[in-house]
Design a protein around this motif. Sequence first.
Motif, PDB file in Angstrom:
ATOM      1  N   LEU A 111      27.749   7.929 -30.448  1.00 13.58           N
ATOM      2  CA  LEU A 111      27.289   6.601 -30.828  1.00 13.58           C
ATOM      3  C   LEU A 111      25.983   6.767 -31.591  1.00 13.58           C
ATOM      4  O   LEU A 111      24.997   7.273 -31.043  1.00 13.58           O
ATOM      5  N   GLN A 112      25.993   6.367 -32.855  1.00 13.57           N
ATOM      6  CA  GLN A 112      24.794   6.440 -33.679  1.00 13.57           C
ATOM      7  C   GLN A 112      24.271   5.031 -33.900  1.00 13.57           C
ATOM      8  O   GLN A 112      25.017   4.149 -34.347  1.00 13.57           O
ATOM      9  N   LEU A 113      22.996   4.819 -33.577  1.00 12.70           N
ATOM     10  CA  LEU A 113      22.353   3.519 -33.741  1.00 12.70           C
ATOM     11  C   LEU A 113      21.167   3.686 -34.684  1.00 12.70           C
ATOM     12  O   LEU A 113      20.371   4.617 -34.532  1.00 12.70           O
ATOM     13  N   ARG A 114      21.061   2.761 -35.631  1.00 17.01           N
ATOM     14  CA  ARG A 114      19.939   2.795 -36.582  1.00 17.01           C
ATOM     15  C   ARG A 114      19.213   1.451 -36.536  1.00 17.01           C
ATOM     16  O   ARG A 114      19.842   0.406 -36.525  1.00 17.01           O
ATOM     17  N   ALA A 115      17.893   1.538 -36.532  1.00 19.07           N
ATOM     18  CA  ALA A 115      17.031   0.350 -36.566  1.00 19.07           C
ATOM     19  C   ALA A 115      15.880   0.670 -37.509  1.00 19.07           C
ATOM     20  O   ALA A 115      15.659   1.839 -37.845  1.00 19.07           O
ATOM     21  N   PRO A 116      15.120  -0.348 -37.917  1.00 17.91           N
ATOM     22  CA  PRO A 116      13.963  -0.071 -38.775  1.00 17.91           C
ATOM     23  C   PRO A 116      12.988   0.934 -38.144  1.00 17.91           C
ATOM     24  O   PRO A 116      12.316   1.676 -38.847  1.00 17.91           O
ATOM     25  N   SER A 117      12.942   0.975 -36.823  1.00 19.93           N
ATOM     26  CA  SER A 117      12.014   1.874 -36.139  1.00 19.93           C
ATOM     27  C   SER A 117      12.527   3.303 -36.026  1.00 19.93           C
ATOM     28  O   SER A 117      11.800   4.191 -35.597  1.00 19.93           O
ATOM     29  N   GLY A 118      13.785   3.551 -36.373  1.00 24.32           N
ATOM     30  CA  GLY A 118      14.334   4.905 -36.300  1.00 24.32           C
ATOM     31  C   GLY A 118      15.812   4.898 -35.996  1.00 24.32           C
ATOM     32  O   GLY A 118      16.468   3.858 -36.023  1.00 24.32           O
ATOM     33  N   GLU A 119      16.323   6.070 -35.701  1.00 23.55           N
ATOM     34  CA  GLU A 119      17.740   6.180 -35.376  1.00 23.55           C
ATOM     35  C   GLU A 119      17.931   7.109 -34.200  1.00 23.55           C
ATOM     36  O   GLU A 119      17.074   7.936 -33.902  1.00 23.55           O
ATOM     37  N   ALA A 120      19.058   6.929 -33.502  1.00 26.72           N
ATOM     38  CA  ALA A 120      19.356   7.743 -32.332  1.00 26.72           C
ATOM     39  C   ALA A 120      20.840   8.079 -32.318  1.00 26.72           C
ATOM     40  O   ALA A 120      21.670   7.275 -32.743  1.00 26.72           O
ATOM     41  N   LEU A 121      21.148   9.266 -31.821  1.00 27.32           N
ATOM     42  CA  LEU A 121      22.526   9.699 -31.641  1.00 27.32           C
ATOM     43  C   LEU A 121      22.732   9.956 -30.158  1.00 27.32           C
ATOM     44  O   LEU A 121      21.966  10.702 -29.539  1.00 27.32           O
ATOM     45  N   PHE A 122      23.752   9.316 -29.589  1.00 26.24           N
ATOM     46  CA  PHE A 122      24.063   9.453 -28.167  1.00 26.24           C
ATOM     47  C   PHE A 122      25.461  10.026 -27.996  1.00 26.24           C
ATOM     48  O   PHE A 122      26.351   9.780 -28.811  1.00 26.24           O
ATOM     49  N   GLU A 123      25.644  10.750 -26.894  1.00 23.67           N
ATOM     50  CA  GLU A 123      26.973  11.127 -26.419  1.00 23.67           C
ATOM     51  C   GLU A 123      27.266  10.251 -25.214  1.00 23.67           C
ATOM     52  O   GLU A 123      26.378   9.983 -24.402  1.00 23.67           O
ATOM     53  N   LEU A 124      28.518   9.810 -25.102  1.00 22.70           N
ATOM     54  CA  LEU A 124      28.935   9.069 -23.926  1.00 22.70           C
ATOM     55  C   LEU A 124      30.382   9.389 -23.617  1.00 22.70           C
ATOM     56  O   LEU A 124      31.102   9.938 -24.448  1.00 22.70           O
ATOM     57  N   SER A 125      30.803   9.053 -22.428  1.00 20.65           N
ATOM     58  CA  SER A 125      32.150   9.370 -21.960  1.00 20.65           C
ATOM     59  C   SER A 125      33.183   8.431 -22.572  1.00 20.65           C
ATOM     60  O   SER A 125      33.103   7.212 -22.409  1.00 20.65           O
ATOM     61  N   ALA A 126      34.179   9.013 -23.235  1.00 22.46           N
ATOM     62  CA  ALA A 126      35.279   8.220 -23.785  1.00 22.46           C
ATOM     63  C   ALA A 126      36.083   7.573 -22.660  1.00 22.46           C
ATOM     64  O   ALA A 126      36.561   6.447 -22.807  1.00 22.46           O
ATOM     65  N   ALA A 127      36.215   8.259 -21.525  1.00 18.91           N
ATOM     66  CA  ALA A 127      36.966   7.701 -20.397  1.00 18.91           C
ATOM     67  C   ALA A 127      36.279   6.450 -19.847  1.00 18.91           C
ATOM     68  O   ALA A 127      36.945   5.459 -19.526  1.00 18.91           O
ATOM     69  N   VAL A 128      34.950   6.479 -19.739  1.00 19.89           N
ATOM     70  CA  VAL A 128      34.214   5.308 -19.254  1.00 19.89           C
ATOM     71  C   VAL A 128      34.420   4.137 -20.209  1.00 19.89           C
ATOM     72  O   VAL A 128      34.688   3.010 -19.787  1.00 19.89           O
ATOM     73  N   VAL A 129      34.292   4.394 -21.511  1.00 17.20           N
ATOM     74  CA  VAL A 129      34.483   3.331 -22.503  1.00 17.20           C
ATOM     75  C   VAL A 129      35.910   2.796 -22.448  1.00 17.20           C
ATOM     76  O   VAL A 129      36.130   1.587 -22.446  1.00 17.20           O
ATOM     77  N   GLY A 130      36.897   3.690 -22.366  1.00 20.61           N
ATOM     78  CA  GLY A 130      38.300   3.257 -22.290  1.00 20.61           C
ATOM     79  C   GLY A 130      38.576   2.413 -21.058  1.00 20.61           C
ATOM     80  O   GLY A 130      39.227   1.365 -21.140  1.00 20.61           O
ATOM     81  N   ASP A 131      38.084   2.847 -19.896  1.00 18.58           N
ATOM     82  CA  ASP A 131      38.271   2.069 -18.663  1.00 18.58           C
ATOM     83  C   ASP A 131      37.582   0.714 -18.757  1.00 18.58           C
ATOM     84  O   ASP A 131      38.133  -0.310 -18.336  1.00 18.58           O
TER      85      ASP A 131
END
Length: 168
Positions: A111-131
């Motif tokens: 998950l990549q998020l961009r804002a005027p203050s910067g950007e961040a890249l996260f890893e998260l569980s596909a199983a959690v998102v699917g459930d």
Amino acid sequence: MARYPRSGCTARTTLHLVGPQSWTAVPAALVYDASDPFAVRVRFGDGGEDEFDRTDDGLHGSGLGEDVPDEDGGVEWLLSRDLLRAGLTGPAGEGDVRLWPARGGLDVLFLQLRAPSGEALFELSAAVVGDFLRESEQLVAVGHESEALRVDDELSALLQGGSDPSGH
């Protein structure tokens, strides 16, 4: 118009902020509310109780990206439920919010998020998102989001000069 007996769900999880030399665990919650059926909120730093909290399944640990402080001072991003669904199987989103699965069948989404203050890249569980998405779809089925909006009630209140009938 369909009625929805339960109004939402929450999945608490840990996202991993990908840094240049290490990962940082970030507690978060995915929050779905049937009164806003197209959206999913990602609350970062969420450690408190929520009215939609899950207690029975052991889940612990184009988007509408926006970095919004919540009432507790944490950060909340608003994402499209469709973006989360699409990101489970391939690259999705553009601009401020992007989501894609890891290669090789791993249980990882990026998950990549961009804002005027910067950007961040996260890893998260596909199983959690699917459930979480499956639980949200039990509340409001895919393709039936418009029925849950209560547009007629809200339009009537606006035309009568009243307040929001849902109490939001």
